[in-house]
Design a protein around this motif. Sequence first.
Motif, PDB file in Angstrom:
ATOM      1  N   THR A  90     -40.584 -36.648 -79.000  1.00 55.57           N
ATOM      2  CA  THR A  90     -40.076 -37.886 -78.419  1.00 55.57           C
ATOM      3  C   THR A  90     -39.754 -38.890 -79.512  1.00 55.57           C
ATOM      4  N   VAL A  91     -38.604 -39.528 -79.375  1.00 55.73           N
ATOM      5  CA  VAL A  91     -38.209 -40.548 -80.354  1.00 55.73           C
ATOM      6  C   VAL A  91     -39.046 -41.798 -80.117  1.00 55.73           C
ATOM      7  N   ALA A  92     -39.915 -42.113 -81.074  1.00 55.55           N
ATOM      8  CA  ALA A  92     -40.813 -43.255 -80.928  1.00 55.55           C
ATOM      9  C   ALA A  92     -40.216 -44.549 -81.463  1.00 55.55           C
ATOM     10  N   LEU A  93     -39.356 -44.426 -82.482  1.00 58.34           N
ATOM     11  CA  LEU A  93     -38.812 -45.620 -83.130  1.00 58.34           C
ATOM     12  C   LEU A  93     -37.493 -45.282 -83.811  1.00 58.34           C
ATOM     13  N   ILE A  94     -36.550 -46.203 -83.702  1.00 62.58           N
ATOM     14  CA  ILE A  94     -35.284 -46.072 -84.431  1.00 62.58           C
ATOM     15  C   ILE A  94     -35.022 -47.379 -85.164  1.00 62.58           C
ATOM     16  N   GLU A  95     -34.863 -47.290 -86.471  1.00 65.98           N
ATOM     17  CA  GLU A  95     -34.466 -48.436 -87.278  1.00 65.98           C
ATOM     18  C   GLU A  95     -33.267 -48.018 -88.110  1.00 65.98           C
ATOM     19  N   GLN A  96     -32.786 -48.898 -88.969  1.00 68.10           N
ATOM     20  CA  GLN A  96     -31.635 -48.561 -89.796  1.00 68.10           C
ATOM     21  C   GLN A  96     -31.979 -47.392 -90.715  1.00 68.10           C
ATOM     22  N   GLU A  97     -31.287 -46.261 -90.494  1.00 66.95           N
ATOM     23  CA  GLU A  97     -31.465 -45.043 -91.277  1.00 66.95           C
ATOM     24  C   GLU A  97     -32.912 -44.548 -91.266  1.00 66.95           C
ATOM     25  N   LEU A  98     -33.589 -44.733 -90.146  1.00 71.62           N
ATOM     26  CA  LEU A  98     -34.953 -44.221 -89.982  1.00 71.62           C
ATOM     27  C   LEU A  98     -35.209 -43.899 -88.515  1.00 71.62           C
ATOM     28  N   ALA A  99     -35.771 -42.711 -88.281  1.00 71.15           N
ATOM     29  CA  ALA A  99     -36.160 -42.319 -86.931  1.00 71.15           C
ATOM     30  C   ALA A  99     -37.557 -41.729 -86.992  1.00 71.15           C
ATOM     31  N   VAL A 100     -38.427 -42.167 -86.078  1.00 65.23           N
ATOM     32  CA  VAL A 100     -39.785 -41.633 -86.008  1.00 65.23           C
ATOM     33  C   VAL A 100     -39.870 -40.729 -84.785  1.00 65.23           C
ATOM     34  N   ILE A 101     -40.228 -39.470 -85.022  1.00 69.19           N
ATOM     35  CA  ILE A 101     -40.337 -38.483 -83.955  1.00 69.19           C
ATOM     36  C   ILE A 101     -41.804 -38.188 -83.687  1.00 69.19           C
ATOM     37  N   ASP A 102     -42.241 -38.413 -82.458  1.00 69.01           N
ATOM     38  CA  ASP A 102     -43.617 -38.155 -82.048  1.00 69.01           C
ATOM     39  C   ASP A 102     -43.732 -36.699 -81.624  1.00 69.01           C
ATOM     40  N   CYS A 103     -44.443 -35.911 -82.424  1.00 66.31           N
ATOM     41  CA  CYS A 103     -44.653 -34.495 -82.128  1.00 66.31           C
ATOM     42  C   CYS A 103     -46.143 -34.267 -81.876  1.00 66.31           C
ATOM     43  N   GLY A 104     -46.522 -34.202 -80.620  1.00 68.69           N
ATOM     44  CA  GLY A 104     -47.925 -33.966 -80.278  1.00 68.69           C
ATOM     45  C   GLY A 104     -48.863 -35.038 -80.764  1.00 68.69           C
ATOM     46  N   GLY A 105     -48.412 -36.272 -80.749  1.00 69.36           N
ATOM     47  CA  GLY A 105     -49.275 -37.380 -81.159  1.00 69.36           C
ATOM     48  C   GLY A 105     -49.182 -37.740 -82.625  1.00 69.36           C
ATOM     49  N   VAL A 106     -48.379 -37.007 -83.378  1.00 66.27           N
ATOM     50  CA  VAL A 106     -48.163 -37.317 -84.798  1.00 66.27           C
ATOM     51  C   VAL A 106     -46.742 -37.831 -84.979  1.00 66.27           C
ATOM     52  N   GLY A 107     -46.596 -39.006 -85.567  1.00 67.11           N
ATOM     53  CA  GLY A 107     -45.272 -39.585 -85.762  1.00 67.11           C
ATOM     54  C   GLY A 107     -44.706 -39.241 -87.125  1.00 67.11           C
ATOM     55  N   TYR A 108     -43.618 -38.501 -87.139  1.00 67.60           N
ATOM     56  CA  TYR A 108     -42.964 -38.118 -88.387  1.00 67.60           C
ATOM     57  C   TYR A 108     -41.799 -39.072 -88.668  1.00 67.60           C
ATOM     58  N   ALA A 109     -41.874 -39.757 -89.810  1.00 64.18           N
ATOM     59  CA  ALA A 109     -40.822 -40.693 -90.192  1.00 64.18           C
ATOM     60  C   ALA A 109     -39.729 -39.934 -90.925  1.00 64.18           C
ATOM     61  N   CYS A 110     -38.556 -39.894 -90.326  1.00 65.27           N
ATOM     62  CA  CYS A 110     -37.417 -39.181 -90.908  1.00 65.27           C
ATOM     63  C   CYS A 110     -36.352 -40.172 -91.335  1.00 65.27           C
ATOM     64  N   ARG A 111     -36.039 -40.176 -92.593  1.00 62.31           N
ATOM     65  CA  ARG A 111     -34.896 -40.956 -93.053  1.00 62.31           C
ATOM     66  C   ARG A 111     -33.645 -40.220 -92.598  1.00 62.31           C
ATOM     67  N   THR A 112     -32.673 -40.963 -92.122  1.00 58.16           N
ATOM     68  CA  THR A 112     -31.517 -40.307 -91.540  1.00 58.16           C
ATOM     69  C   THR A 112     -30.271 -41.175 -91.639  1.00 58.16           C
ATOM     70  N   SER A 113     -29.169 -40.664 -91.131  1.00 52.17           N
ATOM     71  CA  SER A 113     -27.899 -41.396 -91.182  1.00 52.17           C
ATOM     72  C   SER A 113     -27.731 -42.273 -89.947  1.00 52.17           C
ATOM     73  N   GLN A 114     -26.800 -43.195 -90.032  1.00 52.34           N
ATOM     74  CA  GLN A 114     -26.493 -44.035 -88.878  1.00 52.34           C
ATOM     75  C   GLN A 114     -25.903 -43.208 -87.743  1.00 52.34           C
ATOM     76  N   ASN A 115     -25.212 -42.113 -88.083  1.00 52.83           N
ATOM     77  CA  ASN A 115     -24.658 -41.235 -87.057  1.00 52.83           C
ATOM     78  C   ASN A 115     -25.753 -40.604 -86.212  1.00 52.83           C
ATOM     79  N   THR A 116     -26.811 -40.135 -86.871  1.00 48.23           N
ATOM     80  CA  THR A 116     -27.927 -39.547 -86.138  1.00 48.23           C
ATOM     81  C   THR A 116     -28.655 -40.612 -85.324  1.00 48.23           C
ATOM     82  N   CYS A 117     -28.860 -41.778 -85.906  1.00 41.37           N
ATOM     83  CA  CYS A 117     -29.525 -42.869 -85.173  1.00 41.37           C
ATOM     84  C   CYS A 117     -28.765 -43.217 -83.892  1.00 41.37           C
TER      85      CYS A 117
END
Length: 204
Positions: A8-35
């Motif tokens: 589940t997408v927990a947070l979206i910021e500029q070029e950053l998305a946090v994905i909640d996988c089973g209670g662990v939030g993985y911070a992924c740096r990413t592009s504006q297209n993906t955001c």
Amino acid sequence: MFYYLEGTVALIEQELAVIDCGGVGYACRTSQNTCAAIQTGKKARLYTYLHVREGACDLYGFKEQEELRCFKMLLGVSGVGPKAALAILSSAPTSQIALSIITGDTKFLTRAPGIGKKIAQRICLELKDKLAKEQETLHSGGGLVMISSEQSGEENPVSEAISALMVLGYSQAEAMHTLEGLSVDSSMSAEDLIRACLKKLAAQ
């Protein structure tokens, strides 16, 4: 280490998305297209790349595999780091970026923040040289006469589309096979062909 993250997408910021996988939030740096392609509170899968450097490990994630492949290809250019690669990926769709690289359109690449003329030229030269070494002699197939633009003396949309797909991480054989199954006419541009190929590949 990670091929993809799905949760589940927990947070979206500029070029950053946090994905909640089973209670662990993985911070992924990413592009504006993906955001722009994901939504907070919704499920998402990001294809990942772990960048390890002295004193830090950064995780990068992208909605589409083509974007990840293009990211890796850009990192292979001397002087291009993750920040510059993300800036380029955020500036336009991957199909346009790949086409600008193989046609040597450095002006298009310099639209990305922090990308100057010299680094744009280096990206085009190094990646075109890399592709030239990988490419086999093109041949006709499926009614398509596929010759290089250098041999023909003019732009060849089919050849440009094949090279652009290779920038996105596909082999020449995969690109040619995908093109052979399409209905192609003389009015189609290289970008039209690339988009049609990516749509077909995504449906497989």
